[in-house]
Design a protein around this motif. Structure first.
Motif, PDB file in Angstrom:
ATOM      1  N   UNK A 245      -3.587 -10.615  -6.320  1.00 20.36           N
ATOM      2  CA  UNK A 245      -4.216  -9.441  -5.713  1.00 20.36           C
ATOM      3  C   UNK A 245      -3.991  -8.201  -6.556  1.00 20.36           C
ATOM      4  N   UNK A 246      -4.997  -7.340  -6.551  1.00 21.54           N
ATOM      5  CA  UNK A 246      -4.841  -6.055  -7.204  1.00 21.54           C
ATOM      6  C   UNK A 246      -3.844  -5.218  -6.421  1.00 21.54           C
ATOM      7  N   UNK A 247      -3.160  -4.332  -7.121  1.00 21.51           N
ATOM      8  CA  UNK A 247      -2.130  -3.504  -6.482  1.00 21.51           C
ATOM      9  C   UNK A 247      -2.689  -2.654  -5.346  1.00 21.51           C
ATOM     10  N   UNK A 248      -3.973  -2.310  -5.405  1.00 25.74           N
ATOM     11  CA  UNK A 248      -4.577  -1.470  -4.366  1.00 25.74           C
ATOM     12  C   UNK A 248      -4.598  -2.158  -3.006  1.00 25.74           C
ATOM     13  N   UNK A 249      -4.436  -3.479  -2.980  1.00 28.44           N
ATOM     14  CA  UNK A 249      -4.455  -4.226  -1.717  1.00 28.44           C
ATOM     15  C   UNK A 249      -3.066  -4.459  -1.147  1.00 28.44           C
ATOM     16  N   UNK A 250      -2.028  -4.103  -1.889  1.00 26.86           N
ATOM     17  CA  UNK A 250      -0.670  -4.243  -1.372  1.00 26.86           C
ATOM     18  C   UNK A 250      -0.427  -3.229  -0.252  1.00 26.86           C
ATOM     19  N   UNK A 251       0.522  -3.493   0.646  1.00 31.08           N
ATOM     20  CA  UNK A 251       0.807  -2.539   1.725  1.00 31.08           C
ATOM     21  C   UNK A 251       1.197  -1.164   1.180  1.00 31.08           C
ATOM     22  N   UNK A 252       0.697  -0.126   1.807  1.00 40.30           N
ATOM     23  CA  UNK A 252       1.027   1.237   1.407  1.00 40.30           C
ATOM     24  C   UNK A 252       2.444   1.585   1.847  1.00 40.30           C
ATOM     25  N   UNK A 253       3.224   2.113   0.931  1.00 38.37           N
ATOM     26  CA  UNK A 253       4.548   2.607   1.296  1.00 38.37           C
ATOM     27  C   UNK A 253       4.411   4.007   1.886  1.00 38.37           C
ATOM     28  N   UNK A 254       5.449   4.479   2.527  1.00 37.41           N
ATOM     29  CA  UNK A 254       5.404   5.845   3.069  1.00 37.41           C
ATOM     30  C   UNK A 254       5.178   6.869   1.957  1.00 37.41           C
ATOM     31  N   UNK A 255       5.753   6.592   0.783  1.00 34.07           N
ATOM     32  CA  UNK A 255       5.588   7.508  -0.346  1.00 34.07           C
ATOM     33  C   UNK A 255       4.133   7.556  -0.803  1.00 34.07           C
ATOM     34  N   UNK A 256       3.429   6.451  -0.651  1.00 33.19           N
ATOM     35  CA  UNK A 256       2.052   6.370  -1.110  1.00 33.19           C
ATOM     36  C   UNK A 256       1.029   6.936  -0.136  1.00 33.19           C
ATOM     37  N   UNK A 257       1.488   7.373   1.039  1.00 29.90           N
ATOM     38  CA  UNK A 257       0.578   7.930   2.051  1.00 29.90           C
ATOM     39  C   UNK A 257       0.465   9.429   1.849  1.00 29.90           C
ATOM     40  N   UNK A 258      -0.707   9.876   1.442  1.00 29.89           N
ATOM     41  CA  UNK A 258      -0.853  11.279   1.028  1.00 29.89           C
ATOM     42  C   UNK A 258      -1.724  12.115   1.967  1.00 29.89           C
ATOM     43  N   UNK A 259      -2.290  11.500   3.008  1.00 28.99           N
ATOM     44  CA  UNK A 259      -3.226  12.217   3.881  1.00 28.99           C
ATOM     45  C   UNK A 259      -2.521  12.683   5.156  1.00 28.99           C
ATOM     46  N   UNK A 260      -2.495  13.998   5.365  1.00 35.83           N
ATOM     47  CA  UNK A 260      -1.902  14.553   6.579  1.00 35.83           C
ATOM     48  C   UNK A 260      -2.921  14.599   7.705  1.00 35.83           C
ATOM     49  N   UNK A 261      -2.489  14.941   8.941  1.00 38.76           N
ATOM     50  CA  UNK A 261      -3.406  14.934  10.086  1.00 38.76           C
ATOM     51  C   UNK A 261      -4.571  15.911   9.956  1.00 38.76           C
ATOM     52  N   UNK A 262      -4.356  17.094   9.372  1.00 41.93           N
ATOM     53  CA  UNK A 262      -5.442  18.068   9.220  1.00 41.93           C
ATOM     54  C   UNK A 262      -6.494  17.533   8.243  1.00 41.93           C
ATOM     55  N   UNK A 263      -6.036  17.014   7.118  1.00 44.27           N
ATOM     56  CA  UNK A 263      -6.968  16.430   6.148  1.00 44.27           C
ATOM     57  C   UNK A 263      -7.712  15.249   6.758  1.00 44.27           C
ATOM     58  N   UNK A 264      -7.004  14.474   7.567  1.00 43.94           N
ATOM     59  CA  UNK A 264      -7.614  13.303   8.211  1.00 43.94           C
ATOM     60  C   UNK A 264      -8.717  13.746   9.175  1.00 43.94           C
ATOM     61  N   UNK A 265      -8.448  14.809   9.935  1.00 42.84           N
ATOM     62  CA  UNK A 265      -9.438  15.334  10.873  1.00 42.84           C
ATOM     63  C   UNK A 265     -10.675  15.829  10.125  1.00 42.84           C
ATOM     64  N   UNK A 266     -10.466  16.597   9.041  1.00 45.52           N
ATOM     65  CA  UNK A 266     -11.599  17.095   8.269  1.00 45.52           C
ATOM     66  C   UNK A 266     -12.365  15.944   7.603  1.00 45.52           C
ATOM     67  N   UNK A 267     -11.640  14.884   7.272  1.00 43.32           N
ATOM     68  CA  UNK A 267     -12.281  13.727   6.663  1.00 43.32           C
ATOM     69  C   UNK A 267     -13.331  13.143   7.595  1.00 43.32           C
ATOM     70  N   UNK A 268     -13.013  13.058   8.894  1.00 42.36           N
ATOM     71  CA  UNK A 268     -13.946  12.481   9.863  1.00 42.36           C
ATOM     72  C   UNK A 268     -15.043  13.462  10.259  1.00 42.36           C
ATOM     73  N   UNK A 269     -14.757  14.770  10.171  1.00 42.71           N
ATOM     74  CA  UNK A 269     -15.841  15.736  10.362  1.00 42.71           C
ATOM     75  C   UNK A 269     -16.833  15.595   9.207  1.00 42.71           C
ATOM     76  N   UNK A 270     -16.307  15.529   7.983  1.00 41.70           N
ATOM     77  CA  UNK A 270     -17.164  15.365   6.819  1.00 41.70           C
ATOM     78  C   UNK A 270     -17.977  14.089   6.872  1.00 41.70           C
TER      79      UNK A 270
END
Length: 466
Positions: A20-45
Motif C-alpha cells: 500500500x502507498x503511504x497515503x493509505x496508512x492510518x493517520x497519526x495525530x501529528x498528521x492531522x492538520x485540519x481544525x474544526x473551523x477549517x473543516x466547517x469552511x471546507x463543507x461550506x465550500x
C-alpha cells in the motif's frame, strides 16, 4: 501500531509488506492538520457549488415547478438532518483510527470484495469531477468571451484548461484543499448573496408565480427530491472516513455532527434557492447560462463567473478528487501523485455535458438516483457492521493484512448489496432509502443464518463459540 483508550492512532509502521502507498496508512495525530473551523469552511465550500444549484434548478421542468418553496425547504431540512446524522455515524471509525474509506470497506466486504464496493464510490466521484469542471469551464468561457470581446468562444478548451489546473492543484493533497476551501467558501457566499439580491429585486414576480406559489406536491415528487438530495451526498458521507481522518482529535461526536449540519444547511439553503429562482426566471437549467441572462452586465457577469470557476474547483478538491484517487491507489498500487493525475484524466472523459441540457437537468437527477441505489446499501452495511455486529470494536491491524481475517470477500455483504440495489431499482425515485433499509435487514439475516464458518463473523455478535 498502538492506540490509546479513545482509539486514536498514535504510532504507525509503514506497511511495505502490503504494497500500500503511504497515503493509505492510518493517520497519526501529528498528521492531522485540519481544525474544526477549517473543516466547517471546507463543507461550506463544498456546498456552494453549481452542482447543488443545478439540483435546485431541476425542480423547474418546462417552466413548471414540481415543488413550491415550502415543500422545497421542508424536503431540504429532512434531507440535511439525515445527511448529518449518517455523516457523523460513518465518520467515527475513520476519526478514531485514521484509516481511509477503502480500508474501512474491508471490514464488511473483504480485501477482494472491497474492490467492487470502492468502485461504486470512485466512479460517481469521477463523473461529478468532470461535471463540476464542465460547469466551471462554461463559466471560464463566459469570462474569456468578455475579455476578448467575443473573439474566443470554446467551452471545450476552457474545460480542459480548468481540469489541468485542478490536477496540478490536487497534487498538493489535503493541505491545498484546506486553503482553497477557506477562501472559496467566504468569497462565493458573498457573490451568491449578491445574485440572490438581483433575482429578488428584478425577477420576483415571475419567481413568485412559477415557484413560490406553485401547487407542487407532497407526494412522490416531494419524497423523490429528498432522495435526490440524499443521493447527491450519498457518495460523500459513504467515504466520510477520508475526511474525518484529517480532522484533529478531541472533537466529540455531537460537535462533529454540527460541523456537518451547519455548513450544509447554510450552503444548500442558499444554492438550492438560487438554482430554483434562476430556472424560474429564465427557463434555463444550466446556472451559468442563466446567470448571463439575469445579470446583463459584462463586468458583473465576469465577476460572478469567476466565483463559479472557484466554486467548481472547491467542490472537486473536497468531494471528487481524493476518494477516487485512494481507490486507484489501492487497486493499482500507484503512488498518490500519479493516481491524482489519472483521476483528473478520467474526469476529462466523463462526458459531463450529457447530464445537463439548457432545457432540463433531469439527466443529472437520474444519474444521482441510479448510483445512490448502490451507495445506500453500502453505507447501511458499513453502519450495521460497525455499530450492531462489532459494537465499535475493530482490529485495524487485521484490515491491513492481505491474508488475514478479511482476506478474500464476504459473500454476505456482496449479496446484501445486490439485494438492496435490486429493491431500490423497483422505485428509483426512492432508491436511497429503500436500498438502505432492505440491504441492512438482508445483511443481518445473511450474517446470522448463512456461511456459518465465515471468517468475517469473527469479532461479531454472530461469532461461533466453541
Amino acid at each position: 501500531m498502538t492506540t490509546n483508550l479513545e482509539g486514536y492512532v498514535q504510532e504507525t509502521q509503514t506497511r511495505h509488506d502490503t504494497g500500500m502507498d503511504e497515503s493509505l496508512n492510518p493517520k497519526t495525530e501529528k498528521g492531522r492538520t485540519v481544525g474544526p473551523i477549517s473543516y466547517l469552511f471546507m463543507w461550506i465550500g463544498d456546498g456552494v457549488n453549481l452542482g447543488n444549484m443545478t439540483l435546485g434548478a431541476s425542480l423547474v421542468v418546462a417552466g413548471v415547478a414540481t415543488l413550491n418553496i415550502i415543500q422545497t425547504f421542508v424536503a431540504a431540512i429532512i434531507a440535511i438532518g439525515i445527511i448529518s446524522t449518517v455523516f457523523a455515524l460513518n465518520d467515527r471509525l475513520g476519526y478514531r483510527t485514521g484509516i481511509p474509506y477503502v480500508v474501512q470497506l474491508r471490514m464488511s466486504f473483504g480485501v477482494k470484495g472491497s474492490v467492487i464496493s470502492s468502485l461504486m464510490r470512485g466512479i460517481p466521484a469521477i463523473v461529478w469531477y468532470g461535471f463540476q469542471s464542465w460547469i466551471g469551464g462554461t463559466a471560464l468561457n463566459e469570462m474569456a468571451k468578455i475579455v476578448t470581446g467575443g473573439a474566443f468562444n470554446s467551452v471545450i478548451i476552457c474545460f480542459v484548461v480548468l481540469q489541468l489546473f485542478q490536477i496540478v492543484l490536487s497534487l498538493y493533497g489535503f493541505h491545498a484543499i484546506k486553503w482553497v476551501e477557506a477562501l472559496a467558501s467566504i468569497v462565493i457566499m458573498l457573490a451568491l448573496v449578491y445574485v440572490f439580491g438581483v433575482l429578488l429585486t428584478s425577477h420576483s414576480a415571475v419567481i413568485t408565480e412559477k415557484w413560490v406559489h406553485a401547487k407542487g406536491s407532497w407526494g412522490l415528487p416531494f419524497f423523490a427530491f429528498i432522495m435526490m438530495f440524499l443521493g447527491n451526498y450519498a457518495a460523500i458521507f459513504l467515504s466520510a472516513a477520508d475526511y474525518s481522518r484529517e480532522l484533529k482529535s478531541g472533537i466529540s461526536d455531537t460537535k462533529r455532527g454540527l460541523l456537518y449540519f451547519s455548513p450544509i444547511l447554510i450552503a444548500y439553503g442558499l444554492t438550492l434557492t438560487i438554482g430554483a429562482m434562476l430556472a424560474s426566471a429564465t427557463g434555463i437549467s444550466n446556472p451559468v447560462k442563466a446567470f448571463a441572462i439575469v445579470v446583463d452586465n459584462p463586468y458583473i457577469t465576469f465577476f460572478v463567473s469567476g466565483f463559479i470557476v472557484l466554486g467548481a474547483v472547491a467542490v472537486n478538491m473536497v468531494a471528487n478528487i481524493i476518494p477516487p484517487t485512494y481507490v486507484i491507489t489501492l487497486l493499482t498500487k500507484m503512488k498518490y501523485k500519479p493516481a491524482v493525475i489519472v483521476t483528473g484524466l478520467l474526469g476529462l472523459c466523463s462526458f459531463p455535458w450529457v447530464l445537463v441540457q439548457d432545457s432540463s437537468a433531469k439527466g443529472l437527477g437520474m444519474f444521482i438516483l441510479i448510483y445512490s441505489a448502490f451507495l445506500g446499501p453500502i453505507v447501511s452495511i458499513l453502519l450495521i457492521e460497525y455499530y450492531v455486529l462489532r459494537k465499535q470494536k475493530v482490529d485495524v491491524e487485521e484490515m491491513y493484512k492481505e491474508d488475514g481475517q478479511f482476506a478474500g470477500y464476504n459473500p454476505c455483504a456482496l449479496i446484501a448489496m445486490l439485494i438492496g440495489a435490486s429493491a431500490a431499482f423497483m422505485l428509483v425515485e426512492l432508491a436511497w432509502i429503500i436500498g438502505v433499509v432492505v440491504a441492512g435487514i438482508a445483511y443481518i439475516l445473511l450474517m446470522k443464518y448463512t456461511f456459518k464458518d465465515s471468517a468475517f463473523k469473527k469479532g461479531t455478535i454472530f461469532e461461533r463459540k466453541i
